[in-house]
Design an enzyme around this catalytic site. Sequence first.
Site: not given
Length: 816
Positions: A499-501, A517, A613
Amino acid sequence: MARQTLILTLTFLTLLCIILSVAMGIDNDSTDSGQIRLCCGNPSPMVADAINRAWYSDMNSKFAPSLLESSVDAYAWYPDPGLPSAAPYITARIFTSNYTYSFRVSSGRMFLRLYFFPITYVSQDSSENFTPEYAYFGVTASNLTLLDNFNASQTALATNSGFFVLEYSVNVTAGRLDLTFSPSTHQTGSYAFINYIEIVPTPDLFTTTTPTLANGGNPNPFPIDPATGFQTMYRLNVGGQAISPQANRSIDFYRQWDDDSPYIYGSGFGVSFGKDKNLSITYTPGVPNYTAPVGVYESARSMGTNAQVNLNSNLTWILPVDAGFFYLLRFHFCEIQYPITKINQRSFFIYINNQTAQQQMDVIAWSGGIGRTAYGDYAILTNGSGRMDLWVALHPDLSSRLTFPDALLNGLEVFKLQNDEHNSLAGLDPPLPSARNPNGALPTAIGKPGGRNSKGVAQAAAGGAAGGFAILLFACFGMCIICRCKKNVAKDYGMTGGGFGNVYHGKLDDRVKVAIKRGNPLSQQGPHEFRTEIETLSMLRHRHLVSLIGYCNENNEMILVYDYMANGTLQEHLYNTKKSPLHWKQRLEICIGTARGLHYLHTGAKQTIIHRDVKTANILLDDKLVAKVSDFGLSKASPDMDDTHVSTLVKGTFGYLDPEYFRRKQLTQKSDVYSFGVVLFEVLCARPVINTQLPEEQVSLRDWALSCLEKDVLSEIIDPHLQGEITPECFIKFAESAAQCVADRSIDRPSMSDVLSNLEVARQLQESSRDKSSGAEAMASRAKTCVDSANPAKDSTMSVAGQGVVFSDIAYAEGR
Ligand SMILES: *[C@@H]1O[C@H](CO)[C@@H](O)[C@H](O)[C@H]1NC(C)=O
Ligand SMILES: *[C@@H]1O[C@H](CO)[C@@H](O)[C@H](O)[C@H]1NC(C)=O
Ligand SMILES: *[C@@H]1O[C@H](CO)[C@@H](O)[C@H](O)[C@H]1NC(C)=O
Ligand SMILES: *[C@@H]1O[C@H](CO)[C@@H](O)[C@H](O)[C@H]1NC(C)=O
Ligand SMILES: *[C@@H]1O[C@H](CO)[C@@H](O)[C@H](O)[C@H]1NC(C)=O
Ligand SMILES: *[C@@H]1O[C@H](CO)[C@@H](O)[C@H](O)[C@H]1NC(C)=O
Ligand SMILES: *[C@@H]1O[C@H](CO)[C@@H](O)[C@H](O)[C@H]1NC(C)=O
Ligand SMILES: *[C@@H]1O[C@H](CO)[C@@H](O)[C@H](O)[C@H]1NC(C)=O
Ligand SMILES: *[C@@H]1O[C@H](CO)[C@@H](O)[C@H](O)[C@H]1NC(C)=O
Ligand SMILES: *[C@@H]1O[C@H](CO)[C@@H](O)[C@H](O)[C@H]1NC(C)=O
Ligand SMILES: *[C@@H]1O[C@H](CO)[C@@H](O)[C@H](O)[C@H]1NC(C)=O
């Protein structure tokens, strides 16, 4: 509900592999068999799923009166990058007021499956957006409440699944099933949505036998009213692999069976095994062949061969459920290995929630022989409200006649029974993991959005950039490199960063290499969230955390600029790679660096930060192979629900998951310690943490390594490239400390600072014994460092490492 959603995730992924064509040969038996499959909001009249079943659009459907006046057909604003490329965009039907699908069906029992993919939806005419946090609604089937104040994105988040399927079984009496979606009245702006609806008629699967109610010391029969509605909570193929729906197995009703091992308590996995080759499974008279597929009976789990251990322990599963309901538990049994062919060879007790459900379960006695199926139904009442754990435990019968003090289970199903008082099956939304979350943002431990995001990036980077490229995040002050980055973008790697491109590789002033980013203009991340993110990122700065160099926010252009990590991820250096293997000493340094980074996160920053994570794909290496922890916090700073789902990539992080967190949904620093322990084994053994190609006992690296350690044969499974490189003292210390980290109970795990000092001791043990054995080694190592730093460029990594290997090996040989 929570677990079941996970269980069925795969089904949905399969389903979503849809071919947008009215292909030849599509199975559209749906009308004659009474099955109904609706693909909601789809402009195309019919689509086929991966197993070639036809799904019909709900537009113009006879089951969906006045649809267009009352709802919006919409598509997912961003197709999940984890989906197969052939998948078209995903559609949904959105309801801003109550709406009822009215299905004409023949009376009787049927599965009703509701498929949900919570994400931002855009109406087909692009005039409206629907963000997932407002998807808050109820669903009723005729007058049975299935869901109430249901927050679909919370369920997805809590179960770490982007998609999920809820399965119900209802008994339709008047030839008509009304399925009503009603937006919550508790919050303005709420809407309801649905992606797919599936109806599959079945025989009476539930009420033909009378279950035993486990009830203190006094089990008694518990007849179930045939009109009762059920929700499937778990359907587990115990000791075996998941069984997905198959188009040609109509007697399976497209049920999904899942692996039971994630629910096993502690490390008491016992032994899982398959049937003897010579044996064929037969359905005992009275057990219809649709009860469960043969595959369920062909595998089993038992406690193992050590009678003493068996007598002193239980084989236990822990299954979170909603409290305040009756549950029906169906245990499937079949003896499938010689020499157990007679009664009184294996007999055991079944406990549910610490209450005796069955004494002296003797499968042979029940089924009539080896290879013959049996099942037992038990019911239990759970008191209270909210979520609770259902404990299922098996223990050998203590009777002395037994040849094998052992227990056995082949399959387990758990169904929630409707609460008659409220005519409802609705529970609470599964809780999010409670985290000491500094920013009050969404905790997303199991595989958080950032996890998916950066993994996609890392993979794409590895593929697209011929190695060496990765991103980073975090740390640093926000100096704004106003849009200079735009001009300097060297190359679009053409990859999607979730979703961040997109992520680009660039140079600042044609000198400093950076990773860039670029925000996806479609993303819901507004300028405010963007700033929050920068502020969060700026809180941290550490040598072993990846740095944010700057950002840019101009004319809706949102860009983050990070350190360029020339050597990519640690994972890329361990396996499935053309890169030369890292030396032990390099690996040790990388582990120590990572431990320092995590220790800082846990204790060094103003607030405790849990990474959630930790995995080798999130440990980046700079040109000098200095480890930098990446990919933490972005999700926390990101309120964007769209990115919270992890779909196919759940598997990727699965092997790192703290089982206690998994069960209890309570996140602590010790969850990071657990994941880091798995990383340590991964570094030592250089294999994926989950490899389903391997024999069962080896699938999970953590379990395999622990069992090898116990048998004192861990050294046999280490990376062959490390042979001869590790001193025995260092090896022992390292392995011990990895094993401590992956302890079942968080309380038994060391803190990150203890892990760090253990690793430092391991390094000393490595160096002191080397020093003893060879002064040349030290020289070699110094010389190698020079070589490394003289050739920092990513493209020369291979040759550098190559020389290193030779050099070091020679030196070490001399030393001996
Ligand atoms: C399949 O469904 C289509 C559309 O409803 C219908 O026209 C066609 O006759 C069906 N084919 C078969 C073989 O049932
Ligand atoms: C609705 O529930 C009531 C009991 O609560 C039952 O008597 C009635 O038959 C149900 N109606 C339908 C249409 O299922
Ligand atoms: C649904 O859950 C998400 C995640 O917990 C939360 O952000 C959102 O506000 C919730 N929506 C409602 C209406 O409660
Ligand atoms: C919509 O359905 C809900 C739940 O069934 C009910 O409480 C509400 O009154 C209904 N709203 C309207 C406008 O009918
Ligand atoms: C459905 O319910 C009716 C009435 O309660 C009952 O007679 C019938 O056996 C049930 N059917 C099934 C398949 O459970
Ligand atoms: C059923 O389909 C599976 C693949 O989905 C195939 O392997 C199997 O042979 C089929 N069985 C029959 C009886 O057609
Ligand atoms: C299995 O079958 C093979 C060949 O039919 C036979 O040689 C073998 O003894 C059988 N094994 C058992 C355990 O019955
Ligand atoms: C299941 O059993 C029924 C009747 O007992 C039989 O007609 C059917 O062929 C069986 N199906 C399978 C797949 O074995
Ligand atoms: C069952 O016993 C275990 C350990 O004795 C305990 O932790 C657990 O809470 C009990 N479960 C229930 C449902 O009482
Ligand atoms: C096994 O579980 C039962 C029921 O929870 C419990 O009473 C018993 O103490 C357990 N036995 C062992 C050895 O843990
Ligand atoms: C559940 O509630 C019932 C009724 O209040 C009570 O008799 C029973 O002991 C409770 N069971 C447990 C396990 O607390």
